[in-house]
Every structure is written in structure tokens, then in C-alpha cells.
Design an enzyme around this catalytic site. Sequence first.
Site, short mmCIF file in Angstrom:
data_model
loop_
_atom_site.label_atom_id
_atom_site.label_comp_id
_atom_site.label_asym_id
_atom_site.label_seq_id
_atom_site.Cartn_x
_atom_site.Cartn_y
_atom_site.Cartn_z
N GLN A 108 0.83 -1.19 0.00
CA GLN A 108 0.00 0.00 0.00
C GLN A 108 0.88 1.25 0.00
OE1 GLN A 108 -3.40 -0.56 3.07
NE2 GLN A 108 -1.90 -2.16 3.56
N ASP A 111 6.11 4.79 -1.34
CA ASP A 111 7.45 5.35 -1.11
C ASP A 111 8.55 4.72 -1.96
OD1 ASP A 111 7.39 3.69 2.14
OD2 ASP A 111 8.02 2.89 0.19
N HIS A 126 -1.46 1.33 -4.46
CA HIS A 126 -1.87 2.74 -4.36
C HIS A 126 -0.96 3.68 -5.14
CE1 HIS A 126 -4.09 1.48 -0.45
NE2 HIS A 126 -4.72 1.10 -1.52
N CYS A 134 -0.89 12.64 -16.39
CA CYS A 134 -1.66 13.74 -16.98
C CYS A 134 -3.13 13.57 -16.63
CB CYS A 134 -1.48 13.78 -18.49
SG CYS A 134 -2.51 15.02 -19.28
N CYS A 153 1.59 18.59 -18.82
CA CYS A 153 1.89 17.34 -19.56
C CYS A 153 2.74 17.65 -20.78
CB CYS A 153 0.59 16.68 -19.99
SG CYS A 153 0.82 15.24 -21.02
N THR A 194 0.34 -2.88 8.76
CA THR A 194 -0.84 -2.19 8.25
C THR A 194 -1.96 -2.21 9.28
OG1 THR A 194 -2.45 -1.97 6.46
CG2 THR A 194 -1.75 -4.22 7.04
N SER A 195 -2.68 -1.11 9.39
CA SER A 195 -3.82 -1.03 10.33
C SER A 195 -5.06 -1.63 9.68
CB SER A 195 -4.08 0.43 10.69
OG SER A 195 -4.39 1.16 9.50
#
Length: 250
Positions: A108, A111, A126, A134, A153, A194-195
Amino acid sequence: MQSLSELTISSTLRDRFMNANRVLVLTGAGVSAESGVPTFRGGGNTAVWKGMPFDVISSAQMVQRDLPAVWEWFDYRRQLLSTLRPNAAHLELAKWQSRFTDFKLVTQNIDGLHQLAGSRDVIELHGSIWGGRCTTCHSRHEIGRAGERADACFDCGDPVRPDVVLFGEMLPAGSFEAAAEAAANCELCFVLGTSALVYPAAALPEIAREAGAFVCEVDPERTPLSDLCHEVLTGKAGEVLPLISAVAAV
Ligand code: BV8
């Protein structure tokens, strides 16, 4: 939270880890916490950016309403990330990909630290903070570690937005389907940091459990998924993952 010396890896998990071929790992912000990346926990409806809750500033509506504000939020996070390095959890998972014949790493996190640690074919549910898209022709724009990015763009000149999945937006085509298929076919499923509050990502361990997989959670705290797991290892991923490898190596 138990000290590492108190933490026991069950013989069941050890055997499953040593004999599994098809393994799914789902990661969240907690896996990057030891690298210095702030987690969201408690982010729900508590102010995170200029008084705005996380799922407001990171929402499809905000792109419509105030794209510069959205960029400011992601530029800040990207600047923070540009100085951070993968931690022991990322590095251990990169090793695991060659340990199992069918290993799927689903994250998820936006980074890119899994890839920086050497993980390949990571399913970024994600999206990634290191990309723009664009708003009209959807062509992608790489954003380098120095953070230089295009507002307009290159192809059609229209505004570019962060190439991440915002709240209220569909996940990248095929990404969830590939993750759900891996969940339905895995023998062993790890849920790390993860929560499990954000859907559809949080449904993956449920799919794995339904399909008969052994589900193991690693988190310093209990989560809404803990009761669903066959084994809960209460600790930091950067400390617990090497321990699992070590126990299985004996
Ligand atoms: C969608 C990118 C179809 C942007 C993110 C069903 C039920 C309820 C709501 C919904 C539902 N279906 C859809 C929704 C709406 C919504 C949703 O889930 N809302 C939640 C808040 C209830 N979902 C969506 O909008 C999704 N899209 O469903 O599309 C659709 C379309 C239109 C209308 C309806 C449906 C899109 C969701 C994706 C949003 N984008 N990120 C950005 O980053 O800014 S989500 C983002 O937040 C992350 O990617 C991640 O998913 C989530 C944060 O959660 P975690 O990663 O788990 O992090 P958290 O801080 O919460 O927890 C950290 C954990 O680590 C803690 O447990 C902590 O104890 C632990 N930890 C700490 N240190 C360590 C550690 N663990 C191990 N080691 C450590 N050292």
C-alpha cells in the site's frame, strides 16, 4: 510489545515458512516506519496537512478542487523520502523473493522503498510518489529523486497530478485483481505493518484465509486483522522478519 527475546516463532509457522512455495506479503506504512517514514495511524480525521485530515488532502475531490495544494502535500512527502533508505524489513523481503518459487509482494506504500531494497515486480496498489500522470491523456511522468517534476503534460500540455490512488479512486487496472489472485492461491500470507482500515487492500488477508492459507501478522500493536490471523507476532517488522528467516535457517 514483547521484547525480541520473548518473541517465539511457532513450529507451525517455521514449518510453513520452510515448506511453502506460494507466499503473499502485504505491507503498509509500518514497514517503512523504521526508515523514518511517518505512519498514518491515528491519521483518520486527525489533521495531517494544514488542518486537513489525511483522507481529505489525499482525495480525488481535492485534485478537482485544489491540485496545487495536493502537489504541495506530495512534494513535502517526496522531499522527506528522498533522504530515507530501506530498513531491515525491506531488505529481508528482497531476500525472500528468491526463497519461494511463487512470491508476491503487494504494498500500500507509495514510497518505493521495497524497490530500492531490491524487490522486483512489487504490486503497488496505491501507486507511487515518484510519478505524475496527466489529468487528461493519462501519460506518465517520472519524478526523479531530486524531485524535479512537470506541472504540465509534455504530450498535451494539460495539468499533471500525482500518480497515486487517492481516496474515492479506483486502483490501477489489474493491480487488485493480480493481488487477489495471489491471495486466493497462496499457502502462506504475511501482513506487515498495516492497520488494515483501507479497502480494498485490507480484504486481501481475508481472501487468503478463506482460501486456506496460514495468515501471519507482524505489528507492534493489535489491528482489526489480528483476530483473523493464525499467528500474530507483536513486534517491529525490521526486527521480526530477520528472526523468522533465522529460525527457518536452523
Ligand atoms: C476505492 C495513497 C473504489 C495516497 C492511499 C469499504 C469499506 C469502507 C470504506 C471503503 C470501502 N471501499 C472503499 C472505501 C473507501 C476508501 C476506504 O477504504 N476508506 C477507509 C479510510 C475507510 N477506499 C478507497 O477510497 C479506495 N478506492 O475503494 O475505489 C471506489 C471508488 C469510488 C467510490 C467507492 C469505491 C482507495 C484507497 C487508497 C487511498 N490511498 N494511499 C497517499 O498515500 O496519500 S491509502 C494510504 O492509507 C496507504 O496507502 C494505506 O493504504 C493507508 C494507511 O494505512 P497503513 O498503511 O495501514 O498505515 P497506518 O499508519 O494506518 O498503520 C500502520 C501500522 O503499522 C499500524 O498498525 C502500526 O501499529 C504498525 N507499525 C508501526 N511501526 C511498525 C509497524 N508495524 C511493523 N513494524 C513497525 N516498525
